[in-house]
Design a protein around this motif. Structure first.
Motif, PDB file in Angstrom:
ATOM      1  N   SER A   1       5.424   4.833   4.709  1.00  0.00           N
ATOM      2  CA  SER A   1       4.400   3.789   4.792  1.00  0.00           C
ATOM      3  C   SER A   1       3.241   4.222   5.679  1.00  0.00           C
ATOM      4  O   SER A   1       2.065   4.011   5.354  1.00  0.00           O
ATOM      5  N   VAL A   2       3.563   4.843   6.826  1.00  0.00           N
ATOM      6  CA  VAL A   2       2.522   5.307   7.739  1.00  0.00           C
ATOM      7  C   VAL A   2       1.671   6.376   7.076  1.00  0.00           C
ATOM      8  O   VAL A   2       0.437   6.374   7.175  1.00  0.00           O
ATOM      9  N   LEU A   3       2.328   7.321   6.376  1.00  0.00           N
ATOM     10  CA  LEU A   3       1.584   8.374   5.691  1.00  0.00           C
ATOM     11  C   LEU A   3       0.678   7.797   4.609  1.00  0.00           C
ATOM     12  O   LEU A   3      -0.471   8.223   4.442  1.00  0.00           O
ATOM     13  N   LEU A   4       1.195   6.803   3.870  1.00  0.00           N
ATOM     14  CA  LEU A   4       0.394   6.172   2.830  1.00  0.00           C
ATOM     15  C   LEU A   4      -0.822   5.463   3.410  1.00  0.00           C
ATOM     16  O   LEU A   4      -1.936   5.563   2.886  1.00  0.00           O
ATOM     17  N   LEU A   5      -0.621   4.727   4.519  1.00  0.00           N
ATOM     18  CA  LEU A   5      -1.735   4.050   5.171  1.00  0.00           C
ATOM     19  C   LEU A   5      -2.771   5.035   5.671  1.00  0.00           C
ATOM     20  O   LEU A   5      -3.980   4.807   5.589  1.00  0.00           O
ATOM     21  N   PHE A   6      -2.308   6.186   6.208  1.00  0.00           N
ATOM     22  CA  PHE A   6      -3.216   7.215   6.710  1.00  0.00           C
ATOM     23  C   PHE A   6      -4.066   7.784   5.577  1.00  0.00           C
ATOM     24  O   PHE A   6      -5.276   7.953   5.711  1.00  0.00           O
ATOM     25  N   LEU A   7      -3.417   8.066   4.430  1.00  0.00           N
ATOM     26  CA  LEU A   7      -4.146   8.602   3.287  1.00  0.00           C
ATOM     27  C   LEU A   7      -5.172   7.601   2.760  1.00  0.00           C
ATOM     28  O   LEU A   7      -6.304   7.968   2.417  1.00  0.00           O
ATOM     29  N   LEU A   8      -4.777   6.317   2.691  1.00  0.00           N
ATOM     30  CA  LEU A   8      -5.701   5.284   2.238  1.00  0.00           C
ATOM     31  C   LEU A   8      -6.893   5.166   3.180  1.00  0.00           C
ATOM     32  O   LEU A   8      -8.030   4.969   2.747  1.00  0.00           O
TER      33      LEU A   8
END
Length: 262
Positions: free
Chosen positions: A29-36
């Motif tokens: 989830s953290v990685l996804l938020l960072f990419l977004l």
């Protein structure tokens, strides 16, 4: 006792697997938020680009013909600066193919600029009869500018413009990959002066001063320009590779009364 230990370890394994799964979901989830976030910020800071049109190509058919003149441009009110009214001249030969979105709710994005083409010139009107253009023709693209403001913390008594004069890299697009010129003028557009024809960095640093750099033959040169004296001074020279261009006028971006950022 042995059976109890086996059951205990089985339960411990289940708990460990559960926590590992939860941890994995959190990391993803953290990685996804960072990419977004990276994608969103990239869209916010992406500079406008304009595509050069041939003379025979038609302008946007959706634009009212009443707003166009014979030369394929349209004129729209920008703002009033002291006793001068400023108008934007949009050229249909400079077709914007990307729009810069801003995070501030006060700025929004310039929907009109997307329809009108690129900002090619400025008209300064003073009184009932005095009127002149910033540039003699509408062939350049003014992609950033900042008006005079002596009261601001880093204000200058001169207007500053970042201008793309031509497609120097030959890709049929005017953007920051081409040579960027920095011009200054009086608040009313008079006494136009080209400070540099190839700038890779720009930032306001002090009252009446801004810093910029030029890159030539493997050497980066940093200059400070004084708006009062209309003089530039070499501060430092460094031998190094060219870096990504950064023209920052965001500390005092101008917002026109219509709510569009030009």
């Amino acid at each position: 006792m042995g059976k109890l230990n086996i059951e205990f370890f089985k339960k411990a394994d289940y708990v460990l697997v559960f926590f590992c799964a939860v941890l994995g979901v959190m990391v993803l989830s953290v990685l996804l938020l960072f990419l977004l976030k990276e994608v969103f910020v990239s869209n916010l800071s992406a500079p406008d680009k304009v595509v050069l049109e041939n003379d025979e190509e038609k302008a946007d058919e959706e634009e009212s013909t009443e707003d166009k003149d014979e030369k394929g441009s349209s004129i729209h009110y920008n703002c009033k600066l002291e006793d001068v009214y400023i108008f934007n001249v949009f050229s249909y030969k400079l077709q914007v193919n990307s729009v810069s979105y801003r995070s501030s709710s006060k700025l929004g994005y310039d929907r009109e600029k997307h329809r009108r083409g690129g900002l090619a010139n400025l008209i300064f009107v003073k009184g009932l009869k005095e009127e002149h253009k910033l540039f003699p023709s509408d062939s350049q693209y003014i992609f950033k500018y900042d008006y005079a403001d002596k009261d601001a913390r880093k204000g200058c008594s001169c207007n500053v413009y970042a201008v793309l004069k031509s497609d120097t890299n030959g890709d049929k697009i005017l953007d920051e990959e081409d040579d960027i010129s920095i011009y200054v003028s009086d608040y009313d557009g008079k006494n136009l002066m080209e400070v540099s024809s190839s700038v890779s960095y720009f930032d306001h640093i002090d009252k009446e001063q801004f810093l910029f750099s030029e890159f030539h033959d493997g050497v980066v040169k940093f200059f400070v320009f004084d708006c009062v004296k209309r003089e530039k001074s070499l501060i430092k020279s460094v031998k190094q590779k060219a870096t990504v261009k950064r023209i920052d006028m965001s500390w005092h971006e101008h917002v026109s009364p219509q709510g569009f950022l030009d």
